[in-house]
Motif scaffolding. Structure first.
Motif, PDB file in Angstrom:
ATOM      1  N   GLU A   1      -4.074   5.218  43.452  1.00  0.00           N
ATOM      2  CA  GLU A   1      -4.169   3.778  43.706  1.00  0.00           C
ATOM      3  C   GLU A   1      -4.437   3.491  45.185  1.00  0.00           C
ATOM      4  O   GLU A   1      -5.206   2.589  45.516  1.00  0.00           O
ATOM      5  CB  GLU A   1      -2.895   3.066  43.251  1.00  0.00           C
ATOM      6  CG  GLU A   1      -2.760   2.959  41.758  1.00  0.00           C
ATOM      7  CD  GLU A   1      -3.852   2.117  41.113  1.00  0.00           C
ATOM      8  OE1 GLU A   1      -4.159   1.025  41.633  1.00  0.00           O
ATOM      9  OE2 GLU A   1      -4.406   2.557  40.102  1.00  0.00           O
TER      10      GLU A   1
ATOM     11  N   LYS B   1       2.905   2.637  45.242  1.00  0.00           N
ATOM     12  CA  LYS B   1       1.614   3.061  44.713  1.00  0.00           C
ATOM     13  C   LYS B   1       1.487   4.577  44.766  1.00  0.00           C
ATOM     14  O   LYS B   1       1.954   5.222  45.697  1.00  0.00           O
ATOM     15  CB  LYS B   1       0.475   2.464  45.543  1.00  0.00           C
ATOM     16  CG  LYS B   1       0.330   0.987  45.403  1.00  0.00           C
ATOM     17  CD  LYS B   1      -0.849   0.511  46.203  1.00  0.00           C
ATOM     18  CE  LYS B   1      -0.967  -0.990  46.123  1.00  0.00           C
ATOM     19  NZ  LYS B   1      -2.098  -1.475  46.890  1.00  0.00           N
ATOM     20  N   ASP B   2       0.787   5.115  43.764  1.00  0.00           N
ATOM     21  CA  ASP B   2       0.520   6.543  43.810  1.00  0.00           C
ATOM     22  C   ASP B   2      -0.724   6.797  44.671  1.00  0.00           C
ATOM     23  O   ASP B   2      -1.404   5.861  45.109  1.00  0.00           O
ATOM     24  CB  ASP B   2       0.375   7.126  42.409  1.00  0.00           C
ATOM     25  CG  ASP B   2      -0.834   6.600  41.642  1.00  0.00           C
ATOM     26  OD1 ASP B   2      -1.709   5.954  42.230  1.00  0.00           O
ATOM     27  OD2 ASP B   2      -0.898   6.852  40.432  1.00  0.00           O
ATOM     28  N   GLN B   3      -0.997   8.048  44.903  1.00  0.00           N
ATOM     29  CA  GLN B   3      -2.097   8.428  45.792  1.00  0.00           C
ATOM     30  C   GLN B   3      -3.446   7.928  45.278  1.00  0.00           C
ATOM     31  O   GLN B   3      -4.282   7.475  46.059  1.00  0.00           O
ATOM     32  CB  GLN B   3      -2.122   9.947  45.961  1.00  0.00           C
ATOM     33  CG  GLN B   3      -3.111  10.420  46.991  1.00  0.00           C
ATOM     34  CD  GLN B   3      -3.070  11.922  47.182  1.00  0.00           C
ATOM     35  OE1 GLN B   3      -2.466  12.647  46.396  1.00  0.00           O
ATOM     36  NE2 GLN B   3      -3.713  12.399  48.223  1.00  0.00           N
TER      37      GLN B   3
END
Length: 58
Positions: free
Chosen positions: A6, A2-4
């Motif tokens: 998300e 996951k990116d930041q």
């Protein structure tokens, strides 16, 4: 992975669930609201970063 963004949305979703007593049936509702909130915060931050003369107090 996951990116930041998300991760922040997931965290906000869980905060909202805890405040409301962890109702699993409302997870989608909380997720939608959390996404709206976090994306709005990100947009505001980026707007202020690009133009420091902009304020949110007006």
């Amino acid at each position: 992975m996951k990116d930041q963004l998300e991760e922040r949305i997931d965290h906000r979703t869980e905060e909202m669930r805890q405040v409301k007593g962890l109702p699993e049936e409302r997870r989608d509702e909380f997720r939608k609201q959390a996404e709206k909130d976090v994306r709005g915060e990100k947009e505001t931050y980026e707007r202020l970063k690009s133009d420091p003369s902009v304020t949110t107090n007006s």
